[in-house]
Design an enzyme around this catalytic site. Sequence first.
Site, PDB file in Angstrom:
ATOM      1  N   ARG A   1      -1.275  -0.979 -10.297  1.00  0.00           N
ATOM      2  CA  ARG A   1      -0.086  -1.789 -10.502  1.00  0.00           C
ATOM      3  C   ARG A   1      -0.459  -3.258 -10.648  1.00  0.00           C
ATOM      4  NH1 ARG A   1       3.555   1.464  -7.099  1.00  0.00           N
ATOM      5  NH2 ARG A   1       2.352   3.331  -6.622  1.00  0.00           N
TER       6      ARG A   1
ATOM      7  N   ASP B   1       7.769   4.447 -10.372  1.00  0.00           N
ATOM      8  CA  ASP B   1       8.543   4.213  -9.153  1.00  0.00           C
ATOM      9  C   ASP B   1      10.052   4.180  -9.389  1.00  0.00           C
ATOM     10  OD1 ASP B   1       6.413   4.364  -7.536  1.00  0.00           O
ATOM     11  OD2 ASP B   1       6.459   2.302  -6.812  1.00  0.00           O
TER      12      ASP B   1
ATOM     13  N   GLY C   1       2.728   3.726   1.375  1.00  0.00           N
ATOM     14  CA  GLY C   1       3.218   4.034   2.716  1.00  0.00           C
ATOM     15  C   GLY C   1       3.749   5.449   2.816  1.00  0.00           C
TER      16      GLY C   1
ATOM     17  N   ASP D   1       4.891  -4.549  -7.546  1.00  0.00           N
ATOM     18  CA  ASP D   1       4.218  -3.315  -7.127  1.00  0.00           C
ATOM     19  C   ASP D   1       4.774  -2.106  -7.873  1.00  0.00           C
ATOM     20  OD1 ASP D   1       6.390  -4.267  -5.393  1.00  0.00           O
ATOM     21  OD2 ASP D   1       6.260  -2.308  -4.455  1.00  0.00           O
ATOM     22  N   ASN D   2       5.863  -2.298  -8.599  1.00  0.00           N
ATOM     23  CA  ASN D   2       6.436  -1.196  -9.364  1.00  0.00           C
ATOM     24  C   ASN D   2       6.206  -1.363 -10.858  1.00  0.00           C
ATOM     25  OD1 ASN D   2       7.326  -0.041  -6.990  1.00  0.00           O
ATOM     26  ND2 ASN D   2       9.338  -0.985  -7.085  1.00  0.00           N
TER      27      ASN D   2
ATOM     28  N   GLY E   1       0.852  -1.197   0.000  1.00  0.00           N
ATOM     29  CA  GLY E   1       0.000   0.000   0.000  1.00  0.00           C
ATOM     30  C   GLY E   1       0.876   1.230   0.000  1.00  0.00           C
TER      31      GLY E   1
ATOM     32  N   ASP F   1       8.264   6.113   7.968  1.00  0.00           N
ATOM     33  CA  ASP F   1       7.854   7.448   8.422  1.00  0.00           C
ATOM     34  C   ASP F   1       7.001   8.188   7.398  1.00  0.00           C
ATOM     35  OD1 ASP F   1       9.726   8.015   6.509  1.00  0.00           O
ATOM     36  OD2 ASP F   1      11.223   8.851   7.886  1.00  0.00           O
ATOM     37  N   GLY F   2       6.834   7.588   6.227  1.00  0.00           N
ATOM     38  CA  GLY F   2       6.005   8.235   5.205  1.00  0.00           C
ATOM     39  C   GLY F   2       6.681   9.416   4.522  1.00  0.00           C
TER      40      GLY F   2
ATOM     41  N   ARG G   1       3.801  13.784  -8.359  1.00  0.00           N
ATOM     42  CA  ARG G   1       3.928  12.875  -9.497  1.00  0.00           C
ATOM     43  C   ARG G   1       2.621  12.850 -10.270  1.00  0.00           C
ATOM     44  NH1 ARG G   1       6.495   7.072  -8.416  1.00  0.00           N
ATOM     45  NH2 ARG G   1       4.546   6.437  -7.472  1.00  0.00           N
TER      46      ARG G   1
HETATM   47  P1  AMP Z   1       9.294   1.447  -3.126  1.00  0.00           P
HETATM   48  O1  AMP Z   1      10.546   0.660  -2.945  1.00  0.00           O
HETATM   49  O2  AMP Z   1       9.512   2.933  -3.085  1.00  0.00           O
HETATM   50  O3  AMP Z   1       8.522   1.034  -4.332  1.00  0.00           O
HETATM   51  O4  AMP Z   1       8.404   1.151  -1.847  1.00  0.00           O
HETATM   52  C1  AMP Z   1       7.983  -0.127  -1.477  1.00  0.00           C
HETATM   53  C2  AMP Z   1       6.939  -0.020  -0.392  1.00  0.00           C
HETATM   54  O5  AMP Z   1       7.460   0.554   0.791  1.00  0.00           O
HETATM   55  C3  AMP Z   1       5.742   0.848  -0.784  1.00  0.00           C
HETATM   56  O6  AMP Z   1       4.588   0.278  -0.238  1.00  0.00           O
HETATM   57  C4  AMP Z   1       6.056   2.160  -0.118  1.00  0.00           C
HETATM   58  O7  AMP Z   1       4.895   2.901   0.134  1.00  0.00           O
HETATM   59  C5  AMP Z   1       6.735   1.715   1.163  1.00  0.00           C
HETATM   60  N1  AMP Z   1       7.665   2.734   1.675  1.00  0.00           N
HETATM   61  C6  AMP Z   1       8.848   3.111   1.134  1.00  0.00           C
HETATM   62  N2  AMP Z   1       9.410   4.072   1.869  1.00  0.00           N
HETATM   63  C7  AMP Z   1       8.595   4.349   2.888  1.00  0.00           C
HETATM   64  C8  AMP Z   1       8.620   5.252   3.994  1.00  0.00           C
HETATM   65  N3  AMP Z   1       9.638   6.091   4.195  1.00  0.00           N
HETATM   66  N4  AMP Z   1       7.571   5.237   4.848  1.00  0.00           N
HETATM   67  C9  AMP Z   1       6.547   4.399   4.671  1.00  0.00           C
HETATM   68  N5  AMP Z   1       6.458   3.529   3.667  1.00  0.00           N
HETATM   69  C10 AMP Z   1       7.462   3.490   2.773  1.00  0.00           C
HETATM   70 MG    MG Z   2       6.925   1.193  -5.268  1.00  0.00          MG
END
Ligand code: AMP
Ligand code: MG
Length: 494
Positions: free
Chosen positions: A191, A270, A100, A260-261, A98, A133-134, A184
Amino acid sequence: MVDVNALGVEQNSMGWRFDNSYSRLPEIFFAPAKPAPFGAPRLAILNQRLAKELGLDFDRMSPEAVASLFAGQDLPSGSQPIAQGYAGHQYGNFTMLGDGRAILLGEHRLPSGQLVDIQLKGAGPTPFSRRGDGLAALGPMLREYIISEAMFALGIPTTRSLAVVTTGEAVFRQTRLQGAILTRVAASHIRVGTFEYVSARQDEANLRLLADYTINRHYPDLVDLPDKYLKFLRAVIDRQASLIARWQLVGFIHGVMNTDNMAISGETIDYGPCAFMNAYHPDTVFSSIDHAGRYAYGNQPAIAQWNLARFAETLLPLIAPEQKEAIAMATEVLNQYPALFEQYWLAGMRAKLGLLNEEAGDLELVQSLLDWMQQAAADFTNTFRDLSADELPSGDRYEDPDFRAWHSRWQLRRGRESRPSTLAHAAMRGVNPAVIPRNHRVEEALAAAEDHDDLSVLHRLLAALATPYEARADNVPYQEPPADECGYRTFCGT
Ligand code: AMP
Ligand code: MG
């Protein structure tokens, strides 16, 4: 006339037209999510050209108001912020994920009528943040801005970057970094992992809803066709085969091709530890965490097929009532992927070599050039660009008898083309970029922005990347590969 509140007037005059069709799907698909409060947002960069394409105009707003808007502090009127639910196979392992650290403001309707997602990346925690931390840091958000806009200029389907703001707050990774938010713009953020998310819940009614929604939005020609879900699978496979071929043809390495990407729209999405290859080698990997080379340059076509198989599995209940029958039908379509990919790739390679006719020996001709490039550690981009010049390529590397032998074969092959060679060269220069986002140039621009608050280096790089097929005197510095990139590593944008 009745007075409207000042902000509303300002918002509407910007040109936002939100629809938010995704929020009208059942609640399992998303969770409401509000951007976190940020004390001192500042605009780092705004993509004026993209704003124009989107029918948006921020010229009459103060810099503070623009920063506040792109930091999610003053939400555009009509937007409805949510975090999308999705799952994914990460390095082969299934996980519920989801958004994040991304918040979808909704879908903005373009002047053409098309809907695009407007998403804030790094705007604070959501119900899907798990232990994260989002937040996002300035470097990775500018990196996505640079690479996605470079991909767009190269003509490759991609999400776009509208703005980056700093939040005025720190994020903590290995070190303390400046927090930032990227806005973005995407055809959508649906996805392979979105389908896996509903499929994992064994919720066929919602699976059908998602498929219908996605077909409506991205494959409207299929809406009324019989066997539309099988045709949907076939269409997604086709777009991915074409997309991955485009990546291979410019040496783009995504770096983290988890399911997911992978966007169902067929856009590159992504941008994390992605980078462009310099010296040609199929094993090239830049991502610091990809120890096994799962997402290496040469593996990308096969990984896409693996991801598409996961996608096909989710659609089985819609394809046919009997699982055995559905598997047989989906498998037959999936098995077309390698040939489809090769068709796109070879057509692209023929164009890169200035060939219009199709001959049986072309694949071998291309492969032997790549083999030479690999053993000579020749720069992928510049070799093709050098071949596009009217005069014979010069330099020590091209004195190599193996290269000379290949070149003679290529000349013989070109002798069987009817197009004059000057026209062929001109066409080649239109498909073989002179300028790609070289890793050392990207790092240099990010360092100036992060360490010295100096965005001029970034702006010069972006200007060169905006016209990748033009070799001009002013973009010569951006055409050169790094002197030495041993050990160059990219990190996930977390
Ligand atoms: P990504 O590698 O950017 O495609 O992220 C993979 C997953 O990790 C996705 O669900 C993102 O929303 C979550 N995610 C990545 N970085 C963070 C963060 N700093 N805080 C919360 N969720 C994250
Ligand atoms: Mg991603």
